[in-house]
Design a protein around this motif. Structure first.
Motif, short mmCIF file in Angstrom:
data_model
loop_
_atom_site.label_atom_id
_atom_site.label_comp_id
_atom_site.label_asym_id
_atom_site.label_seq_id
_atom_site.Cartn_x
_atom_site.Cartn_y
_atom_site.Cartn_z
N PHE A 243 0.87 -1.18 0.00
CA PHE A 243 0.00 0.00 0.00
C PHE A 243 0.90 1.22 0.00
N HIS A 244 0.28 2.39 -0.20
CA HIS A 244 1.05 3.61 0.05
C HIS A 244 1.39 3.64 1.53
N LEU A 245 2.45 4.34 1.88
CA LEU A 245 2.71 4.55 3.30
C LEU A 245 1.55 5.44 3.78
N SER A 246 0.70 4.86 4.61
CA SER A 246 -0.59 5.51 4.89
C SER A 246 -0.69 5.97 6.34
N SER A 247 -1.74 6.76 6.57
CA SER A 247 -1.94 7.33 7.90
C SER A 247 -2.30 6.28 8.95
N ALA A 248 -2.66 5.08 8.52
CA ALA A 248 -2.85 3.94 9.43
C ALA A 248 -2.88 2.69 8.55
N ASP A 249 -2.82 1.54 9.17
CA ASP A 249 -2.82 0.30 8.40
C ASP A 249 -4.13 0.19 7.61
N ARG A 259 -4.97 8.13 4.40
CA ARG A 259 -4.39 9.20 3.61
C ARG A 259 -2.96 8.80 3.31
N LYS A 260 -2.53 9.02 2.09
CA LYS A 260 -1.13 8.73 1.77
C LYS A 260 -0.26 9.79 2.43
N LEU A 261 0.87 9.40 2.96
CA LEU A 261 1.70 10.39 3.65
C LEU A 261 2.26 11.46 2.70
N GLY A 262 2.65 11.05 1.52
CA GLY A 262 3.12 12.05 0.53
C GLY A 262 4.53 12.54 0.78
N HIS A 263 4.76 13.01 1.98
CA HIS A 263 6.08 13.54 2.32
C HIS A 263 6.27 13.38 3.82
N THR A 264 7.36 12.82 4.24
CA THR A 264 7.63 12.79 5.67
C THR A 264 9.14 12.75 5.88
N ALA A 291 24.80 8.80 2.19
CA ALA A 291 25.25 8.77 0.79
C ALA A 291 24.50 9.81 -0.04
N ASP A 292 23.58 10.51 0.60
CA ASP A 292 22.82 11.54 -0.08
C ASP A 292 21.98 10.98 -1.25
N VAL A 293 21.43 9.80 -1.02
CA VAL A 293 20.55 9.21 -2.05
C VAL A 293 19.10 9.46 -1.62
N PRO A 294 18.29 10.11 -2.45
CA PRO A 294 16.90 10.37 -2.06
C PRO A 294 16.11 9.07 -1.97
N LEU A 295 15.16 9.03 -1.02
CA LEU A 295 14.37 7.81 -0.79
C LEU A 295 12.89 8.06 -1.03
N ARG A 296 12.29 7.12 -1.74
CA ARG A 296 10.84 7.19 -1.92
C ARG A 296 10.21 5.86 -1.54
N VAL A 297 9.00 5.89 -0.98
CA VAL A 297 8.26 4.67 -0.68
C VAL A 297 7.00 4.72 -1.52
N THR A 298 6.78 3.70 -2.35
CA THR A 298 5.61 3.75 -3.23
C THR A 298 4.71 2.55 -3.00
N ASN A 299 3.52 2.64 -3.59
CA ASN A 299 2.62 1.50 -3.64
C ASN A 299 2.98 0.73 -4.91
N ALA A 300 3.44 -0.49 -4.74
CA ALA A 300 3.91 -1.29 -5.89
C ALA A 300 2.81 -1.44 -6.94
N PHE A 301 1.57 -1.40 -6.50
CA PHE A 301 0.47 -1.66 -7.42
C PHE A 301 -0.08 -0.38 -8.05
N GLU A 302 0.53 0.76 -7.72
CA GLU A 302 0.15 2.02 -8.38
C GLU A 302 1.43 2.68 -8.88
N PRO A 303 2.03 2.09 -9.92
CA PRO A 303 3.37 2.52 -10.32
C PRO A 303 3.45 3.97 -10.84
N VAL A 320 -0.73 15.25 13.26
CA VAL A 320 -0.47 13.81 13.29
C VAL A 320 -0.46 13.28 11.86
N GLU A 321 0.57 12.50 11.54
CA GLU A 321 0.63 11.93 10.19
C GLU A 321 0.21 10.48 10.16
N ILE A 322 0.50 9.77 11.24
CA ILE A 322 0.26 8.33 11.20
C ILE A 322 -0.06 7.78 12.59
N ILE A 323 -0.97 6.80 12.62
CA ILE A 323 -1.30 6.11 13.88
C ILE A 323 -0.88 4.67 13.71
#
Ligand SMILES: Nc1ncnc2c1ncn2[C@@H]1O[C@H](COP(=O)(O)OP(=O)(O)O)[C@@H](O)[C@H]1O
Ligand SMILES: N[C@@H](CC(=O)OP(=O)(O)O)C(=O)O
Length: 476
Positions: A243-249, A259-264, A291-303, A320-323
């Motif tokens: 799933f997207h990294l979401s505000s709760a499971d 809600r998708k976190l979008g940015h954290t 190493a200064d590599v940017p990181l993203r977390v995505t939903n594998a099923f919404e490429p 609050v972003e996540i519970i």
């Protein structure tokens, strides 16, 4: 050094179980599938069967082997269960009978190899000079690597059949004599690969002399992934999740309500990882940050969705972003004579370290120290025994509970503690304890185990769903 032109991407176990669905959308994306390196986890549930269940602690091959007395072969039956589960996993994924057959041969060969190794080791240790417990960490390493070797092998087969120049990169050190560091293992494994022409499918387990399991434990695939991204100077590191990294499971509160976190930021990611909801393994986060590599977390099923960017930013909108929640065991040590005396805390910490109990949170007052820990009840009982021996006058209470936590980059002036307690009270839930810290990134509510899921729903409604409705927060 300048960043390369490639990305390094990790697919977690839950998504790997459906990797066939990702073939044409994620793995073979666009006109050019290359300039990407994929690091894969074992298919969902396989590592649990190999070692022990991550959440319930149910014994897998490793735990059964570690506990086995003479003539107890329950670990062999468990290894057979792993073999069956692996074959079932790839039979559901691979379409071509030839590929299924190759994958089954691969599984049989590795499982048989592991079985012989464990039998030989058992035999060797029946001689007094060899102690089994001195070799258990090696056993753990060897077993872990089986899961990722299998999933990477299967994924490479699937892609080759689809006409992609995929390459199975096995970092698990199978039948390898070398004794190298993690960096050397990665460099060796990738040395002759041209990423512009080939799609490497790399095992999330990498054998190394420091011991990947030993150093990083469960969730280690992210460490391999981060190390590869750092060493190859990837332009971006991407973690694909179910799933997207979401505000709760989403499985708990309904995907439509989250809600998708979008940015954290990494601070929030660390809190999540402490509570077992891995956005990213803390050591992996550190490697990428350095190493200064940017990181993203995505939903594998919404490429097509960019997912959540994780960086060092401070939140622009407080809230609050996540519970999230974690089952814990509380260990309360009360001793009237504790007031003003030093040494209790150190002794408790030593006992916890000795029995490999992970501390999630703690509170204390004049005569009571309470640790909230993660670990098997058996190890916690050992801790209790050690403390009781050292402090015979202490009253020790061990209870199973859950910590439900509200987390956000910036919780200043949000009254999260007060509003949270009010919402839980209104819903008729009993809060055992609650605490906020001056850093204002999380507030923890201690709940009875059977009320934790309800508490998540209540807090999510109060802090995320209601605010969204009221338009307090921009949707990400
Ligand atoms: N806040 C959250 N956002 C997204 N998934 C969550 C969250 N909290 C718990 N989960 C759960 O995590 C599970 C595993 O997700 P994922 O990260 O894809 O697994 P893996 O560890 O296999 O990569 C999902 O099935 C989902 O139910
Ligand atoms: N399969 C390993 C490593 C890992 O990182 O898995 P996942 O990406 O599914 O959390 C584990 O369960 O610990």
């Amino acid at each position: 050094m300048a960043h390369g032109n490639h990305t390094v991407e990790k697919i977690g176990g839950t998504s790997m179980s459906r990797v066939n669905e990702l073939r044409d959308t994620l793995l073979i994306a666009g006109d050019d599938p290359y300039n990407r390196m994929f690091v894969v986890s074992a298919f969902g549930g396989i590592t649990n069967l190999l070692l022990e269940h991550k959440k319930s602690g149910k014994q897998g091959v490793y735990a059964l082997f570690a506990d086995s007395e003479e003539d107890d072969h329950s670990w062999m039956a468990a290894l057979k269960r792993v073999q069956d589960a692996m074959i079932e996993a790839h039979t559901g994924i691979l379409e071509h009978p030839g590929d299924v057959s190759d994958a089954t041969d691969f599984v049989r060969d590795r499982i048989e190899g592991a079985r012989s190794f464990l039998i030989d080791l058992g035999r060797l240790c029946s001689y007094g000079h060899f102690r089994l417990n001195e070799h258990m960490s090696m056993v753990r390493e060897l077993l872990s690597g089986l899961g990722e070797a299998h999933s990477a092998f299967v994924t490479a087969l699937m892609l080759k059949r689809a006409g992609v120049s995929a390459r199975f990169v096995d970092l698990s050190g199978w039948r390898d004599e070398g004794d190298c560091s993690l960096d050397e293992r990665v460099k060796q494994g990738l040395s002759d690969i041209d990423v512009s022409q080939e799609l490497p499918i790399i095992t999330g387990y990498a054998q190394c002399k420091e011991g990947l399991m030993n150093e990083y434990d469960r969730g280690y695939s992210e460490v391999t992934f981060a190390r590869i991204a750092a060493l190859t100077h990837a332009k971006e590191a991407i973690i694909h999740k179910e799933f997207h990294l979401s505000s709760a499971d989403p499985n708990l509160v309904g995907e439509e309500n989250t809600r998708k976190l979008g940015h954290t930021n990494y601070d929030v990611a660390d809190q999540l990882s402490n509570l077992g909801m891995e956005a990213i393994h803390p050591s992996a986060a550190k490697m990428l940050r350095q190493a200064d590599v940017p990181l993203r977390v995505t939903n594998a099923f919404e490429p097509d969705d960019p997912g959540t960017l994780i960086d060092d930013s401070r939140g622009d909108t407080p809230g609050v972003e996540i519970i999230t929640a974690l089952d814990v065991i509380s260990v309360e040590v009360f001793e009237q004579d504790m007031v003003g005396v030093k040494g209790y805390d150190t002794a408790i910490l030593d006992a916890m370290k000795r029995h490999k109990v992970w501390i999630v949170s703690k509170t204390s007052n004049a005569n009571t120290i309470t640790h909230y820990v993660k670990g098997s009840l058996k190890s916690v009982r050992r801790v209790e025994r050690d403390i009781a021996e050292q402090f015979p006058g202490a009253e020790i209470e061990v209870r199973t509970q859950s910590i439900v936590s509200a987390i956000g980059r910036d919780l200043r002036k949000q009254s999260v503690l007060g509003r949270g307690l009010a919402a839980l009270d209104e819903a008729g839930l009993d809060v055992i304890a609650a605490h906020a810290t001056p850093r204002n990134v999380d507030v923890q509510f201690l709940m009875p185990r059977d009320e934790a899921d309800k508490a998540i729903a209540v807090l999510h409604k109060a802090f995320v769903e209601k605010e969204e409705k009221a338009g307090f927060r921009e949707a990400a």
